[in-house]
Write a protein that holds these residues in place. Structure first.
Motif, PDB file in Angstrom:
ATOM      1  N   ILE A  56      33.861  40.121  41.333  1.00 36.47           N
ATOM      2  CA  ILE A  56      33.870  41.159  42.361  1.00 36.47           C
ATOM      3  C   ILE A  56      35.163  41.116  43.161  1.00 36.47           C
ATOM      4  O   ILE A  56      35.448  40.153  43.882  1.00 36.47           O
ATOM      5  N   GLY A  57      35.944  42.190  43.046  1.00 33.75           N
ATOM      6  CA  GLY A  57      37.206  42.272  43.762  1.00 33.75           C
ATOM      7  C   GLY A  57      37.048  42.396  45.257  1.00 33.75           C
ATOM      8  O   GLY A  57      37.992  42.136  46.009  1.00 33.75           O
ATOM      9  N   GLU A  58      35.851  42.784  45.721  1.00 36.51           N
ATOM     10  CA  GLU A  58      35.607  42.866  47.161  1.00 36.51           C
ATOM     11  C   GLU A  58      35.481  41.488  47.798  1.00 36.51           C
ATOM     12  O   GLU A  58      35.520  41.368  49.023  1.00 36.51           O
ATOM     13  N   PHE A 108      43.159  44.151  44.537  1.00 37.38           N
ATOM     14  CA  PHE A 108      41.797  44.171  44.017  1.00 37.38           C
ATOM     15  C   PHE A 108      41.717  43.585  42.614  1.00 37.38           C
ATOM     16  O   PHE A 108      40.777  42.847  42.294  1.00 37.38           O
ATOM     17  N   VAL A 109      42.673  43.901  41.768  1.00 41.01           N
ATOM     18  CA  VAL A 109      42.646  43.365  40.407  1.00 41.01           C
ATOM     19  C   VAL A 109      42.818  41.851  40.437  1.00 41.01           C
ATOM     20  O   VAL A 109      42.089  41.113  39.754  1.00 41.01           O
ATOM     21  N   GLN A 110      43.765  41.363  41.217  1.00 40.83           N
ATOM     22  CA  GLN A 110      43.972  39.921  41.292  1.00 40.83           C
ATOM     23  C   GLN A 110      42.758  39.216  41.892  1.00 40.83           C
ATOM     24  O   GLN A 110      42.401  38.098  41.473  1.00 40.83           O
ATOM     25  N   PHE A 119      34.153  31.541  38.745  1.00 45.01           N
ATOM     26  CA  PHE A 119      32.751  31.528  38.315  1.00 45.01           C
ATOM     27  C   PHE A 119      32.591  31.466  36.798  1.00 45.01           C
ATOM     28  O   PHE A 119      31.469  31.543  36.295  1.00 45.01           O
ATOM     29  N   GLY A 120      33.683  31.333  36.076  1.00 45.98           N
ATOM     30  CA  GLY A 120      33.592  31.204  34.630  1.00 45.98           C
ATOM     31  C   GLY A 120      33.104  32.459  33.931  1.00 45.98           C
ATOM     32  O   GLY A 120      32.390  32.368  32.921  1.00 45.98           O
ATOM     33  N   ILE A 121      33.490  33.600  34.435  1.00 46.82           N
ATOM     34  CA  ILE A 121      33.064  34.880  33.859  1.00 46.82           C
ATOM     35  C   ILE A 121      34.048  35.276  32.763  1.00 46.82           C
ATOM     36  O   ILE A 121      35.261  35.382  33.016  1.00 46.82           O
ATOM     37  N   PRO A 122      33.601  35.497  31.537  1.00 49.92           N
ATOM     38  CA  PRO A 122      34.514  35.890  30.458  1.00 49.92           C
ATOM     39  C   PRO A 122      35.288  37.159  30.819  1.00 49.92           C
ATOM     40  O   PRO A 122      34.710  38.137  31.300  1.00 49.92           O
ATOM     41  N   HIS A 123      36.596  37.133  30.574  1.00 49.78           N
ATOM     42  CA  HIS A 123      37.433  38.272  30.935  1.00 49.78           C
ATOM     43  C   HIS A 123      38.756  38.185  30.202  1.00 49.78           C
ATOM     44  O   HIS A 123      39.093  37.151  29.601  1.00 49.78           O
ATOM     45  N   GLU A 124      39.518  39.266  30.280  1.00 50.65           N
ATOM     46  CA  GLU A 124      40.886  39.310  29.782  1.00 50.65           C
ATOM     47  C   GLU A 124      41.760  39.986  30.829  1.00 50.65           C
ATOM     48  O   GLU A 124      41.284  40.847  31.597  1.00 50.65           O
ATOM     49  N   VAL A 125      43.019  39.613  30.850  1.00 52.93           N
ATOM     50  CA  VAL A 125      44.006  40.280  31.691  1.00 52.93           C
ATOM     51  C   VAL A 125      44.948  41.038  30.768  1.00 52.93           C
ATOM     52  O   VAL A 125      45.548  40.448  29.858  1.00 52.93           O
ATOM     53  N   VAL A 146      48.543  46.558  35.530  1.00 55.34           N
ATOM     54  CA  VAL A 146      47.823  45.312  35.329  1.00 55.34           C
ATOM     55  C   VAL A 146      46.339  45.636  35.367  1.00 55.34           C
ATOM     56  O   VAL A 146      45.877  46.414  36.211  1.00 55.34           O
ATOM     57  N   ALA A 147      45.598  45.067  34.428  1.00 50.15           N
ATOM     58  CA  ALA A 147      44.179  45.409  34.312  1.00 50.15           C
ATOM     59  C   ALA A 147      43.344  44.160  34.081  1.00 50.15           C
ATOM     60  O   ALA A 147      43.762  43.216  33.387  1.00 50.15           O
ATOM     61  N   TYR A 148      42.175  44.178  34.660  1.00 50.42           N
ATOM     62  CA  TYR A 148      41.149  43.158  34.448  1.00 50.42           C
ATOM     63  C   TYR A 148      40.075  43.771  33.561  1.00 50.42           C
ATOM     64  O   TYR A 148      39.541  44.833  33.874  1.00 50.42           O
ATOM     65  N   TYR A 149      39.770  43.120  32.446  1.00 49.15           N
ATOM     66  CA  TYR A 149      38.732  43.616  31.541  1.00 49.15           C
ATOM     67  C   TYR A 149      37.623  42.581  31.427  1.00 49.15           C
ATOM     68  O   TYR A 149      37.879  41.404  31.132  1.00 49.15           O
TER      69      TYR A 149
END
Length: 393
Positions: A56-58, A108-110, A119-125, A146-149
């Motif tokens: 959560i970027g918030e 927000f993306v960062q 939190f160990g959430i699977p993701h890609e940058v 720049v994108a968070y997936y």
């Protein structure tokens, strides 16, 4: 003397339906009230789909809530056979240089990337070039983005989630009273007296999850802390949906520097040759009763011109449908989960500030734990009222 229950839940939208379900699951005597017949189109929890993302970027404080929500929705799916959560992936994208903001939070993306790592959430940058190759529905990328997936992100179905939780709550013994307006709440000794359009009710404790109706019902200090903002949802026809492959994600695309230089959207739903998109506005206030729930053609045309044209493959200016909903927003665009300062037997929940549905099932669990056990396993101190104590009246 009026009907009595251990708990009353006022407002059965995102938060209220979740709280009612979790309280009923614990065997509590509980009554749920709503002035309409939920799920309905008068508040904040309609429109077929809501984005969910686990990082959560918030802010990191929200992550435990959404993780619980995903678990609960999967549990509900197994119990009801309903499809509630679709993990099609979630993409959050911003310019690679300069400033940007979303929901009042910079970088927000960062922030999302940091939360995923913590939190160990699977993701890609990804950068803009990788996004364009992988998701051809996005046009006009410079490559420097720049994108968070997040592959586990996607969308939930708000009406289905509310209906499922209300159905399960009723099956577990909860009483649901649609079409019942709450006129006043007053703590009285060791309980709370609630005056409604259908008579007087008494409860040991009350949950107020009334969204845009919260401030008129409770008065100070909520009348100075909660603002209501009308928001618009648009569905534009596609003349070609070939760019929207099976892996098409939901997305939040910040293409400028301010909170209004962005839009979010969803992949086409099965059998629908259209895309749902929206942005947000915080400048113009309204009230729950006065809000204009009709979307004018010029509003959809402006949305298309400013945000969609040249950015979404196949999207035409032709509007298939449009809808309005309401955000109830705090000064810092965070949540409120706290006791009423003058009536401690009244627990105030929500003020989702435009990003609450993904957390709602988890918040229902928090409410049930607070009321039945006196504490929650999830830390909700960041959502307390005292953080506004220094704010000007």
């Amino acid at each position: 003397m009026g009907e009595r229950a251990d708990f009353l839940v006022i407002g059965l939208g995102a938060m209220g339906s979740a709280a009612l379900y979790q309280l009923a699951k614990r065997g509590a005597s509980v009554i749920g009230l709503d002035r309409f017949s939920p799920p309905h189109i008068m508040g904040s929890s309609h429109g077929e789909t809501r984005i969910t993302r686990q990082a959560i970027g918030e802010g990191r404080d929200y992550v435990p809530l959404v993780l619980e929500s995903h678990r609960i929705w999967r549990e509900l799916e197994s119990e009801t056979g309903e499809s509630l959560l679709t993990a099609c992936g979630a993409l959050v994208m911003a310019p690679g240089t300069g400033t940007n903001s979303h929901h009042g939070k910079p970088d927000f993306v960062q922030n999302s990337i940091r939360a995923a790592r913590e939190f160990g959430i699977p993701h890609e940058v990804l950068d803009g070039r990788a996004v364009a190759r992988r998701f051809p529905q996005f046009l006009g990328l410079t490559g420097s983005e720049v994108a968070y997936y997040e592959p586990g992100g996607g969308y939930v179905r708000p009406e289905a989630c509310i209906a499922a939780q209300l159905a399960r709550a009723a099956a577990l013994g909860a009483t649901i009273r649609p079409g019942t307006e709450v006129l006043s709440i007053a703590q009285d000794g060791d309980g709370v007296r609630v005056e409604t359009s259908a008579g007087i009710l008494h409860a040991g404790e009350v949950v107020v999850s009334a969204g845009a109706w919260t401030a008129p019902l409770l008065g100070a200090p909520f009348d100075r802390l909660l603002g209501v903002k009308r928001q618009l949802l648009h569905w534009y026809a596609l003349d070609d949906d070939s760019a929207y492959r099976a892996d098409a994600p939901v997305y939040i695309w910040m293409h400028g520097t301010t909170d209004t230089d962005y839009f979010y959207g969803f992949p086409p739903q099965a059998g629908e040759a259209s895309v749902k998109v929206a942005t947000e506005q915080y400048a113009d206030g309204t009230t729950a009763d006065a809000a204009d729930r009709t979307v004018r053609p010029e509003e959809s045309a402006e949305m298309y011109r400013r945000h969609i044209a040249g950015r979404l493959a196949g999207a035409t200016p032709r509007v298939v449908r449009a809808a309005a909903c309401l955000y109830t927003v705090t000064p810092d665009r965070g949540f409120i989960i706290d006791r009423h300062p003058a009536q401690p037997r009244v627990l105030v929940v929500s003020a989702c500030s435009g990003h609450g549905f993904k957390h709602s099932a988890g918040i229902g669990l928090v409410v049930a734990e607070l009321l039945t056990e006196g504490r929650s396993r999830i830390d909700v101190r960041p959502f307390a009222l005292d953080r506004f104590a220094a704010a000007p009246a």
